[in-house]
Design a protein around this motif. Sequence first.
Motif, PDB file in Angstrom:
ATOM      1  N   GLY A 113      26.276   5.065  30.449  1.00  0.00           N
ATOM      2  CA  GLY A 113      26.261   4.712  31.872  1.00  0.00           C
ATOM      3  C   GLY A 113      25.287   5.548  32.683  1.00  0.00           C
ATOM      4  N   MET A 114      24.625   6.511  32.050  1.00  0.00           N
ATOM      5  CA  MET A 114      23.745   7.411  32.804  1.00  0.00           C
ATOM      6  C   MET A 114      22.281   7.077  32.518  1.00  0.00           C
ATOM      7  N   ASP A 118      19.250  11.652  33.505  1.00  0.00           N
ATOM      8  CA  ASP A 118      20.547  12.332  33.552  1.00  0.00           C
ATOM      9  C   ASP A 118      21.023  12.719  32.159  1.00  0.00           C
ATOM     10  N   ARG A 167      14.360   6.294  34.843  1.00  0.00           N
ATOM     11  CA  ARG A 167      15.482   5.890  35.703  1.00  0.00           C
ATOM     12  C   ARG A 167      16.361   4.797  35.079  1.00  0.00           C
TER      13      ARG A 167
END
Lengths: 275, 317, 358
Positions: A113-114, A118, A167
Amino acid sequence: MNALATDMATEPDAAAETASREELLRVDNVSLSFGGVKAITDISFDILKGEIRAIIGPNGAGKTSMLNVINGFYHPQQGTITWQGKERRKIKPHEAVSQGIARTFQNVALFKGMSTLDNIMAGRATAMKANIFFQMFWYGPAMREEIEHRKKVEDIIDFLEIQAIRRTPVGKLPYGLQKRVELARALAMEPDLLLLDEPMAGMNLEEKEDMSRFILDVNQEFGTTIALIEHDMGVVMDLSDRVVVLDYGKKIADGTPEEVQGNQDVIDAYLGVAH
Amino acid sequence: MLYDVLIDPFVQMVAVPDFFLQVIWEGFVSGVLYALIALGFVLIYKSSRIFNFAQGIMVVFSALTLVGLHSMGIPAIAAVPLTLLVMYLLAMSVERVVLRPLVNQPDIILFMATIGITLFLIGFGELVFGGENKVMITEQLGIPTGAFELEPFGGFVLIEQKDVTAVTMAILLVVGLLLFLDRTKMGRAIRALGDDHQAALSVGISLSTIWVLVWFIAGVIALVTGIVWGARAGVSFALEVIAYKALPVLMLGGLESVSGAIVGGIAIGILEKIFEIYWGQPFLGGNTETWFPFIFALLVLLFRPQGLFGERIIERI
Amino acid sequence: MIFRTAGQYKTSYEADQALFPVKQDFYLVLGILLLGYVVFPLTASEFTFKALLVPVLIYALAALGLNILTGYCGQLSLGTGAFMGVGAYATYKLMTIVPEMNIFAAIFLSGFFSAAVGVAFGLPSLRIKGFYLAIATLAAQFFLVWLFEKWAWLYNYNASGAIEVATSSVFGITVTGPTALPIVQYYCVLIVVTLVTWVAINLTRGRYGRMWKATRDMDIAAELVGIKLMTAKLTAFAVSSYIVGVAGGLLVFFWKGAAEPNLFDIPLSFQILFIAIIGGLGSILGNFLGAILIVALPVILNLIPSTLGIPVDSATLEHLNVMIVGALIIAFLILEPHGLARFYAIIREKFILWPFPY
């Protein structure tokens, strides 16, 4: 891959060179079992500073269990592990990270989910210390720390050529790129010893060549010691300095790629059957 | 003080054994009912990985439907099959409207959906049958209402016949269910689904048929629970609190173990009663049954994270 | 053409890590703040404050707290209501012991009590996972509500067993109690909510946020990259319970004015969970969208029959309400399992690309 082969060819004294190197990690008589099932039986080998050490063997030979023992995820019932000259007590995985052991996984174990950024930043978890109260207000040390680590992470992103997906949530990335992000996350831990569990599984030839190049670069530019599990024999023979062969949880051979290739046990257990 | 808390309750248990037996019997009966509700949870979880929060409300809903139908003038003999029909329709619409569109969603989403079902059933049930407390049609269903008096240890223990009926029905239901799961083709399909959805699908087991079936079985279990619990406590949505009791049972026995649900249910029923009578009421102001099972299950789980019946968890990477 | 991200280049990591790297987002938030701080107070009626604005803010805050635990750290909790209760009772006791204390200080302090209780009940999360943990949080729910009922010291031995909010003032303005103006209470709640939301955004985008999300996505891998699961889970429990506790304090002191133990019972927990899930797990904005929906829905449903001229008695209406909310939850989960926040993200994406479809 050809380039790699010539690389190896120009280093005929590789064996002599490794012999003089310092020992980084040594496993002595390690045994591990789950209930009645023996995963590893009485295995000993060492990993020298700066080398690429391959661990090979048929499926179920205990390779991944061996990596799990090295980074403290499993605790062997018998045997000792010596890290940088000191015998290691029972440790937790996150302690292994702060001691300088990082790894990647057989089945990609990213935080789906990151974003890529991250995920790699998460690899710096042990290095970041800012107090929660500064974090709350995004102020002072917290902000400085965030930027300082971001710079290091950006260097790794450049090195592995994944700027474009910075991203993107990693769950959306193709498999080959996920493997690369995972390598990036492991590098972010700035390890002394990097454990790679089948870094090239499921890749096509081109992706394998890229990955081989990255592994060699990591080894040569950062001087990181690498232990890798791989099923592609071409890759193993080209990349590694020394190879240890496991079968049914036992060690059956240990030596340079050439020595191992010629070993009758290995041919019987593995290569002879496979080819 | 320490004596009062740590030793005196046990002294009393030995000193007045007939009362102690009475307490155990009462706890046992409610434990059997907890076990029944937990069984409904386990069945649905095993076959579809859904943590069905609505199981408790299905108990109330089925009991309410039964009583409601009877009050509309339908005789008890006809009301029971009609209620079963309603439960079947419910199972079918749950599968069609909720489960099918949500297949492959994360666990928590399905869990939330069952809370949605819970709310819907509460609203629907109250709208149709009214929200006030009702009396279960015990006599019309032919459930005996007298009581046996036993006289062990020179005292006496009162055993109500409807409790005996409850336990008997529960045992019959469980035996029937186990036989069904073990011996029939459908039962095998349910167990196969529990092990691996995709593998089961690929050998030709129909997901939707099984789901309707499983939810219907859960509905039948709910109806039986609703009848026997309603006979003891009346029928209203206040009954849903007993549904929460099934949750610590699941923690203790495991989400997938039928025997775990039964043993866990009975253990929790008896222990919460003993704790309430010997510690809760004298020292803590009573009503400890609301939380005792949870804290107890929690403590057990801290020492045995896999529950009473689970296998040792080996984490893999 | 309004929403263009192209051409906004970042020249430093500071700029790239700013709160709103895209300037349109900044204007949007500015607009919402303007709406909240200026437009609503000028136009809203007393009913709107009491029935819509204040509840939305408080529920959104509680859902934000829960979201940190469940949405960011992946630990499902069914005990939110009870933790709100801890915050409320702690505020109440603080205000009884030190009556001249500033109410905001009391509320922010009482958050630490609920954080401590949250950590205590979060300890099992180190051993048990998933639904087992969810049931374990119910232990907190039932035990704490029982405690609120039985421990008479908590409600100052009132005969009614309820807590009632005394009148108190800040800078000479009455902010709590029966005489406080709704608009004043609205501002108090708004300020607290704005502040806590800003802090929550900071935490979730930084080091702690990454630790939590890593634990949520794959706890074993998180441990193997060097994240201490204990720290990650317990900080999530602490921060989450703190925020939830603050929301509980606001609930009683700036909205309800009085509370009985059963206010904090399981329906409240579920309501907050609905808001978090319908809004979107792992999102800050979602909590507000979810709260707007869940709070406004019954109000609107109540208005429909009277505007249509159909006479419906209030009990029927209430039952209908419960039923419709249940059905809507299912409908929302089917339409968009990732919540309203995902809807917003999709719309935003479309705007950025507009007028091109891709």
